[in-house]
Design a protein around this motif. Structure first.
Motif, PDB file in Angstrom:
ATOM      1  N   UNK A 158     -27.722 -95.384  29.790  1.00  0.00           N
ATOM      2  CA  UNK A 158     -28.876 -94.728  30.127  1.00  0.00           C
ATOM      3  C   UNK A 158     -29.366 -93.741  28.964  1.00  0.00           C
ATOM      4  N   UNK A 159     -28.220 -93.111  28.366  1.00  0.00           N
ATOM      5  CA  UNK A 159     -28.701 -92.190  27.177  1.00  0.00           C
ATOM      6  C   UNK A 159     -29.356 -92.950  26.269  1.00  0.00           C
ATOM      7  N   UNK A 160     -28.845 -94.091  25.795  1.00  0.00           N
ATOM      8  CA  UNK A 160     -29.397 -94.989  24.755  1.00  0.00           C
ATOM      9  C   UNK A 160     -30.626 -95.555  24.996  1.00  0.00           C
ATOM     10  N   UNK A 161     -30.893 -96.030  26.411  1.00  0.00           N
ATOM     11  CA  UNK A 161     -32.363 -96.325  26.777  1.00  0.00           C
ATOM     12  C   UNK A 161     -33.153 -95.148  26.678  1.00  0.00           C
ATOM     13  N   UNK A 162     -32.819 -93.850  27.188  1.00  0.00           N
ATOM     14  CA  UNK A 162     -33.783 -92.739  26.818  1.00  0.00           C
ATOM     15  C   UNK A 162     -34.059 -92.371  25.371  1.00  0.00           C
ATOM     16  N   UNK A 163     -33.077 -92.606  24.457  1.00  0.00           N
ATOM     17  CA  UNK A 163     -33.196 -92.608  23.155  1.00  0.00           C
ATOM     18  C   UNK A 163     -34.211 -93.574  22.492  1.00  0.00           C
ATOM     19  N   UNK A 164     -33.964 -94.750  23.025  1.00  0.00           N
ATOM     20  CA  UNK A 164     -35.087 -95.938  22.635  1.00  0.00           C
ATOM     21  C   UNK A 164     -36.477 -95.432  23.149  1.00  0.00           C
ATOM     22  N   UNK A 165     -36.490 -94.872  24.432  1.00  0.00           N
ATOM     23  CA  UNK A 165     -37.816 -94.200  24.866  1.00  0.00           C
ATOM     24  C   UNK A 165     -38.498 -93.289  23.614  1.00  0.00           C
ATOM     25  N   UNK A 166     -37.478 -92.679  23.331  1.00  0.00           N
ATOM     26  CA  UNK A 166     -38.180 -91.510  22.243  1.00  0.00           C
ATOM     27  C   UNK A 166     -38.644 -92.307  20.871  1.00  0.00           C
ATOM     28  N   UNK A 167     -37.888 -93.167  20.478  1.00  0.00           N
ATOM     29  CA  UNK A 167     -38.076 -94.128  19.252  1.00  0.00           C
ATOM     30  C   UNK A 167     -39.652 -94.630  19.529  1.00  0.00           C
TER      31      UNK A 167
END
Length: 326
Positions: free
Chosen positions: A230-239
């Motif tokens: 989930x954190x990596x999905x959130x990081x992808x959203x920021x990107x």
């Protein structure tokens, strides 16, 4: 003699790449795809197009790392696309409406993403809800909250430095977002290859009960994996927000399917216990190269979906056949 030496060097290079990636079949497929597109188009085999492909796969690449962890333990996560949208909206609202500094808004978005993964992990472990159902519920809930934050409206405009993360090419080659993806991939590869915690994921995916009897805290590992995903999905959203210079709650529709497809194409078994980050990276590249090449060939977007679906079926079929022979 010279020809023999060249052949041996080529075999050695292929063997090294195969060992590093852990996915010989997908690697051969990627090379064959690149050769075909290089022959079929005049613009595919160029530095500019290669850099464009890297820019285009950053979001998928980051998400696929987290999905690899989940599938390795025999799980699945259908909520990553919605968590991506939730992360974007939390960051956009806290920065542009609430007035928090951009750095604080990014951290808060990642915390919210991690909390959604924690809820999924608790549902799967404590309440024994099947991962498919738990993540399906989170997919709906996260999307709903993302829409509620701004009543379905997009937020536009962020600081210039944030937008430049996806535009400015350092040394004329890599943007900060591509570099971030490569760092995430490298850290994940080291984690799975050389850390005991990483090897635990394979053990849990291979046989959870045996892993438990061996002293592995299966519930803790499972929760940690869903939080990381989930954190990596959130990081992808920021990107993605940096690339678009805007956020909207409809972002990320269908991303979970592309993410799962990249991991499976890269050779990770859906039954868990087998796979690699190198293979996932190759799977991401296959999808990125395929989409880029089909666009260059002016193939209809609808036909592209069919072609990618066929590729996924062939990849899963090849993996099943390989496991039966093994």
């Amino acid at each position: 003699m010279v020809a023999l030496d060249v052949k041996e060097q080529g075999s050695t290079s292929m063997g090294l790449l195969s060992r590093l990636s852990g996915a010989t079949g997908p690697l051969i497929g990627l090379i064959a795809l690149c050769i075909f597109l290089s022959i079929g188009t005049d613009t595919f085999l160029s530095v500019r197009n290669g850099l464009n492909i890297l820019d285009q796969i950053t979001v998928l690449g980051i998400m696929a790392v987290g999905m690899t962890f989940v599938i390795l333990i025999g799980g699945i996560d259908l909520s990553v696309g919605s968590v991506l949208a939730l992360s974007m909206m939390v960051m956009g609202w806290t920065a542009n409406v609430a007035g928090l500094p951009m750095g604080a808004a990014i951290v808060l978005a990642l915390i919210v993403s991690g909390f959604s993964g924690l809820l999924v992990g608790i549902m799967v472990t404590a309440f024994r809800v099947p991962a498919f159902i738990a993540t399906l519920a989170m997919m709906s809930a996260a999307r709903g909250v993302a829409n509620m934050i701004t009543d379905g409206q997009q937020i536009v405009g962020f600081p210039d430095w944030f937008m430049m993360l996806a535009i400015d090419r350092h040394f004329g080659v890599l943007t900060a977002t591509v570099f971030l993806m490569l760092v995430v991939v490298a850290i994940a590869w080291v984690f799975l290859q050389f850390r005991s915690e990483g090897r635990m994921l394979y053990a849990v995916g291979g046989n959870p009960e045996v892993a438990r009897l061996a002293g592995i805290k299966v519930h803790v590992v499972t929760i940690g994996v869903y939080v990381a995903c989930a954190v990596l999905a959130g990081l992808a959203g920021i990107v993605l927000a940096a690339r678009l210079d805007s956020v909207q709650p409809s972002s990320g529709f269908g991303y979970e399917l592309d993410t799962i497809a990249a991991v499976v194409i890269g050779g990770t078994s859906l039954s868990g216990g087998s796979g690699s980050i190198g293979g996932t990276l190759i799977g991401v590249l296959i999808i990125g190269v395929l989409r880029n090449g089909l666009n260059l060939l002016n193939v209809s977007p609808f036909l592209q979906q069919v072609i990618i679906g066929v590729v996924i079926v062939l990849a899963v079929g090849a993996e099943t056949l390989r496991r039966r022979r093994a």
